[in-house]
Design a protein around this motif. Structure first.
Motif, PDB file in Angstrom:
ATOM      1  N   VAL A 281      69.379 102.859  12.242  1.00  0.00           N
ATOM      2  CA  VAL A 281      70.833 102.907  12.059  1.00  0.00           C
ATOM      3  C   VAL A 281      71.174 103.245  10.612  1.00  0.00           C
ATOM      4  O   VAL A 281      71.996 104.134  10.333  1.00  0.00           O
ATOM      5  N   LYS A 284      70.287 106.906   9.584  1.00  0.00           N
ATOM      6  CA  LYS A 284      71.256 107.891  10.075  1.00  0.00           C
ATOM      7  C   LYS A 284      72.575 107.796   9.297  1.00  0.00           C
ATOM      8  O   LYS A 284      73.201 108.819   8.986  1.00  0.00           O
ATOM      9  N   LEU A 285      72.998 106.589   8.964  1.00  0.00           N
ATOM     10  CA  LEU A 285      74.208 106.443   8.167  1.00  0.00           C
ATOM     11  C   LEU A 285      74.009 107.015   6.764  1.00  0.00           C
ATOM     12  O   LEU A 285      74.936 107.578   6.175  1.00  0.00           O
ATOM     13  N   GLU A 287      72.093 109.602   6.030  1.00  0.00           N
ATOM     14  CA  GLU A 287      72.219 111.061   6.184  1.00  0.00           C
ATOM     15  C   GLU A 287      73.689 111.471   6.237  1.00  0.00           C
ATOM     16  O   GLU A 287      74.100 112.448   5.608  1.00  0.00           O
ATOM     17  N   TYR A 288      74.475 110.706   6.955  1.00  0.00           N
ATOM     18  CA  TYR A 288      75.908 110.988   7.069  1.00  0.00           C
ATOM     19  C   TYR A 288      76.600 110.847   5.718  1.00  0.00           C
ATOM     20  O   TYR A 288      77.432 111.685   5.319  1.00  0.00           O
ATOM     21  N   ASN A 294      82.349 112.549   3.380  1.00  0.00           N
ATOM     22  CA  ASN A 294      82.439 111.463   4.351  1.00  0.00           C
ATOM     23  C   ASN A 294      82.659 110.100   3.697  1.00  0.00           C
ATOM     24  O   ASN A 294      82.783 109.092   4.405  1.00  0.00           O
ATOM     25  N   PHE A 328      78.283 104.096  13.096  1.00  0.00           N
ATOM     26  CA  PHE A 328      77.150 104.750  13.746  1.00  0.00           C
ATOM     27  C   PHE A 328      77.553 105.272  15.124  1.00  0.00           C
ATOM     28  O   PHE A 328      77.237 106.422  15.481  1.00  0.00           O
ATOM     29  N   GLN A 329      78.242 104.454  15.891  1.00  0.00           N
ATOM     30  CA  GLN A 329      78.672 104.880  17.223  1.00  0.00           C
ATOM     31  C   GLN A 329      79.656 106.041  17.134  1.00  0.00           C
ATOM     32  O   GLN A 329      79.581 106.996  17.919  1.00  0.00           O
ATOM     33  N   VAL A 331      79.878 108.329  14.823  1.00  0.00           N
ATOM     34  CA  VAL A 331      79.278 109.571  14.321  1.00  0.00           C
ATOM     35  C   VAL A 331      78.202 110.101  15.249  1.00  0.00           C
ATOM     36  O   VAL A 331      78.101 111.312  15.469  1.00  0.00           O
ATOM     37  N   TYR A 332      77.409 109.218  15.855  1.00  0.00           N
ATOM     38  CA  TYR A 332      76.200 109.657  16.540  1.00  0.00           C
ATOM     39  C   TYR A 332      76.180 109.433  18.056  1.00  0.00           C
ATOM     40  O   TYR A 332      75.326 109.988  18.743  1.00  0.00           O
ATOM     41  N   VAL A 333      77.070 108.603  18.587  1.00  0.00           N
ATOM     42  CA  VAL A 333      77.054 108.337  20.023  1.00  0.00           C
ATOM     43  C   VAL A 333      78.129 109.188  20.696  1.00  0.00           C
ATOM     44  O   VAL A 333      79.302 109.116  20.310  1.00  0.00           O
TER      45      VAL A 333
END
Length: 340
Positions: A281, A284-285, A287-288, A294, A328-329, A331-333
């Motif tokens: 998690v 990935k955050l 990277e964002y 952002n 996370f949800q 951006v990625y879900v």
């Protein structure tokens, strides 16, 4: 004399010779005019209580990730318990209670979402992607200092005294703080978290009181209150010249209790099963967040000044547990398509 000067005079008259007096502070990062009501350390305490990072502690993990239940500790309630224990010791030893409280309240401001699992994940990120200042490690106590010096108040910082910043930096490991009040917070932090983690572990069904080693409970006591009382009284009896100590038998029992908690809770698969998801998690955050567009506006300025990797780590470290999960949800879900 104004009220602040009267308080400083009272400190000179009643505090121990080893106490840190507010009138003798080494000062702030940036000079400020003195307040006529509050001493320097009282102002620091108030600034910490009113800052955004302090409020976010209420939704950051202590031991159990986002526990369902009203009575589990969060990073905020942990901080308040440390504060209570530290102030009691400081008062008994006639040390500076205001300085002790300011350090206590600020010591965990830099803690990550998801507790120490989040801290380890950010540390791994920094090792793999060294920050622009050359840092290859992440430690919450260093981040706490960065928050009060650099990040709070939209990048202006809180401009705290040197003594408070020193106590925050040295509250957990390595070099000791340069004030006896800083030493107290280090001791109080450990007393608080080991005992309230036992309480939360019992609430979660991970431990029973009878599981605690007999040689420990025989010395420290059979309840949380008894153990904290025993440890605090031992520190008060044995400490002097600004150095915090316990009786050897009490310190030995306390160390055994810490070892027991490490084996039984801090690496317990049942208690820590969800933590395996934390590194993915946060990676990935990260990277964002590397795309500075952002980031919140004040962190975009940090990215321009200190570098995008530094700002990305600052952003993630400041997140609460639910905010990190929600972002996370988002951006990625994938979200369900709805016809308008």
């Amino acid at each position: 004399m104004n009220i602040r000067e009267q308080t400083e005079e009272i400190e000179r008259n009643i505090l121990s010779s080893t106490a840190t007096h507010a009138c003798d502070t080494a000062g702030r990062q940036y000079p400020e005019e003195e307040d006529d009501l509050r001493t320097a350390f009282q102002r620091d305490r108030d600034r910490i209580i009113h800052c955004k990072s302090f409020r976010r502690l209420k939704r950051k993990t202590q031991v159990f990730l986002s526990p369902e239940g009203d009575h589990y500790r969060t990073r905020l309630t942990h901080t308040l318990e440390v504060d209570q224990i530290a102030r009691t010791i400081a008062r008994c030893l006639r040390l500076n209670e205001d300085l002790t409280e300011a350090i206590s309240l600020g010591h965990d401001l830099g803690h990550t979402p998801f507790g120490h699992a989040g801290e380890r994940a950010l540390n791994d990120i920094c090792q793999e992607h060294p920050l622009e200042d050359g840092s290859t490690a992440f430690h919450h106590y260093e981040q706490s200092v960065r928050i009060v010096e650099r990040l709070e108040k939209e990048g202006r910082g809180l401009n705290l005294t040197a003594e408070v910043r020193d106590g925050i930096l040295h509250h957990t490991c390595g070099e000791q703080a340069h004030t006896p009040e800083g030493h107290i917070v280090r001791m109080a932090d450990r007393i608080a978290y080991i005992n309230h983690d036992i309480d939360d572990s019992e609430r979660a069904g991970i431990l029973k009181e009878s599981d605690l080693p007999q040689e420990v409970t025989a010395v420290l006591g059979h309840t949380k209150s008894q153990r904290i009382d025993c440890l605090v009284r031992s520190v008060v009896r044995c400490s002097g010249d600004g150095i915090m100590r316990m009786e050897p038998q009490v310190e030995t029992a306390f160390d055994k209790l810490n070892d027991f908690m490490y084996r039984s809770v801090y690496v317990n698969p049942s208690a820590k099963s969800e933590e395996r998801k934390v590194p993915m998690v946060l990676e990935k955050l990260y990277e964002y967040a590397l795309d500075s567009r952002n980031l919140p506006e004040h962190l975009q300025k940090i990215a321009a000044q200190d570098g995008p990797r530094r700002a990305a780590v600052d952003y993630i470290a400041g997140m609460t547990d639910p905010y990190a999960v929600e972002l996370f949800q988002q951006v990625y879900v994938p979200h369900a398509w709805r016809h308008m």
